[in-house]
Write an enzyme that holds these catalytic residues in place. Structure first.
Site, short mmCIF file in Angstrom:
data_model
loop_
_atom_site.label_atom_id
_atom_site.label_comp_id
_atom_site.label_asym_id
_atom_site.label_seq_id
_atom_site.Cartn_x
_atom_site.Cartn_y
_atom_site.Cartn_z
N ASP A 134 -1.23 9.65 -10.60
CA ASP A 134 -1.14 8.55 -11.57
C ASP A 134 0.31 8.22 -11.88
OD1 ASP A 134 -3.89 8.50 -11.65
OD2 ASP A 134 -4.06 9.58 -13.56
N ASP A 169 0.85 -1.18 0.00
CA ASP A 169 0.00 0.00 0.00
C ASP A 169 0.89 1.24 0.00
OD1 ASP A 169 -2.95 0.96 0.48
OD2 ASP A 169 -1.69 2.18 1.80
N GLU A 196 -4.62 2.42 -4.58
CA GLU A 196 -3.18 2.55 -4.42
C GLU A 196 -2.55 1.28 -3.84
OE1 GLU A 196 -4.96 4.26 -0.59
OE2 GLU A 196 -5.48 4.06 -2.70
#
Length: 477
Positions: free
Chosen positions: A361, A344, A388
């Protein structure tokens, strides 16, 4: 306005026949040559304003060929002074005018150059067959009456062929530009077929310079009016299955035309007819093979898209689920261990809020690239799990190997620098990783491994982030 001008053209043609009867033939030839030339200019203008450029260009070529045939007629009757002769050269031009029209009907949209090349070769062969057939019954300067009968039958077959297939293409056209084109071609082709049938079978004794010449103007002026109309190119609802069937079958139009012409030529030129049959079959088969290869390539691309995350380029959630289940089953059969890593990006929401989604992005892509660069074995799978969060399936590894890989990934991401417009110049990112390893698999469901890894990731974030935490699976009973 275009319709009014077309009506005036016919009126002027008729008045010229009445007012200058002594030169009626020469004047009428001028109008008969002018009508297809006007249609060619109108189609050329429409070609530059339409997406159906191939079709409109084919009509331009067809109109020029027809005008050339009429010019040869004029030269024969007025220049050479042989009004009763029917020059075979002009007959050839009249027959060849249908070749570009047939090509336009057979040409699907957005085709690659090599398929256009195959269609072009078939169209040239069709033109050659027309050439041989025409001069089987005619010479350059004349066509005797028995030969004219065979040529009239060829005209009838060609005109009916174009009219029917133009109507089919119009009814099955989905995109607006091609639908507008095929509507114009259909109206022209049916009116031309009716006119040509009447002239060839019921007005055979009439010479040029008479009232029947006005009928010849009609289809060309109609085509010019249709091409000059400024109505927007919009499509109508078309049944999807019909559209797909016609789109798939349209490349068969040229081979079908070759087969028909070859069948007509069997008696006069049996060897050439056999060549026509063979090349029509070969061309259709070759085109079919090329289309099949393209379809397979597109299917391969679609298969890739169903397994790859579009933003990051790593495996997507669906591919991850499949890889996890496959590796779990393999490890269960072989008795080898496996590991799962859940990754993560730390504080990603705050990162997005501060720097914006474009840089967010870019961060996702950079992290995905870093993780993939660490998972160097071909059996390891890096996937975007969602948002994410990433997941890594590690096959055939030990507990120490899995923890070492996780730490390598953490360090690789920690070294990343992303350029920003912020005064700081560049910014980094860190990740939290949960790791779970299983040495001996006894169940058929990897859910326990997934739950242990997820819990370890939660512990890593709760402990301060930017760290690797190992999760423990429950002991097998």
């Amino acid at each position: 306005m275009a319709a009014v001008l077309a009506a005036l053209y016919i009126v002027c043609h008729g008045l010229a026949l009445v007012l200058v009867p002594g030169h009626a033939q020469a004047v009428s030839f001028s109008f008969l040559i002018g009508a297809p030339l006007l249609a060619a200019l109108a189609c050329l203008r429409r070609m530059h304003r339409s997406d159906a450029r191939v079709g409109w260009f084919a009509l331009v070529v067809g109109m020029l060929l027809w005008a050339g045939g009429m010019a040869l007629n004029m030269y024969q009757e007025i220049g050479l002074g042989t009004p009763d002769a029917t020059p075979g050269a002009s007959m050839l031009f009249y027959v060849l005018y249908g070749v570009p029209l047939t090509f336009a009907m057979a040409h699907p949209r957005h085709e690659p150059w090599y398929l256009i090349l195959i269609d072009g070769a078939l169209a040239l062969l069709l033109g050659y067959m027309f050439f041989v057939h025409t001069f089987s019954f005619a010479t350059l300067s004349d066509a005797p009456e028995p030969g004219l009968g065979s040529l009239r039958m060829m005209f009838d077959i060609e005109n009916l062929f174009i009219a029917v297939f133009a109507l089919v293409r119009y009814l099955a056209s989905e995109d607006a530009p091609r639908r507008v084109f095929f509507r114009a071609l259909t109206l022209y082709a049916w009116l031309y077929m009716a006119m040509a049938f009447y002239i060839n079978h019921f007005a055979t004794d009439a010479s040029y310079g008479g009232p029947s010449d006005l009928l010849i103007d009609l289809p060309f002026l109609l085509l010019a009016v249709m091409a000059l109309r400024d109505d927007p190119e919009r499509g109508d609802a078309t049944p999807r299955r019909l559209a797909l069937a016609v789109r798939a079958g349209s490349p068969l139009i040229l081979p079908a035309a070759l087969l028909v012409v070859s069948a007509v030529m069997v008696k006069a030129h049996p060897h050439l007819a056999v060549v026509g049959f063979a090349l029509a079959t070969l061309g259709s088969g070759l085109r079919g093979v090329v289309m099949q290869v393209r379809a397979m390539e597109r299917q391969d691309q679609l298969d890739v898209l169903t397994r790859v995350d579009a933003l990051t380029g790593v495996a997507n959630r669906r591919a991850f689920d499949q890889a996890l289940q496959a590796e779990w089953s393999r490890a269960r059969r072989s008795g080898q261990g496996m590991a799962l890593l859940m990754v993560d990006i730390d504080h990603f929401k705050a990162f997005n809020d501060r720097f914006g989604h474009p840089l967010g992005d870019a961060c996702l892509r950079a992290v995905a690239t870093a993780l993939s660069g660490c998972a160097t074995r071909g059996t390891d799978v890096v996937a975007r799990y969602g948002g994410e969060e990433f997941a890594v399936v590690v096959s055939g590894t030990t507990r120490d190997g899995a923890l070492a890989l996780a730490e390598t990934m953490r360090l690789a991401v920690e070294r990343l620098r992303l350029a920003t417009t912020d005064p700081v110049g560049s910014v980094g990112a860190t990740i939290s990783i949960g790791v779970a390893h299983v040495a001996l698999i006894t169940s058929v469901d990897p859910g326990t491994l997934l739950a242990a890894t997820d819990a370890a990731l939660y512990d890593a974030k709760r402990a301060g982030r930017n760290r690797v935490v190992e999760g423990r699976l429950p002991e097998p009973r």
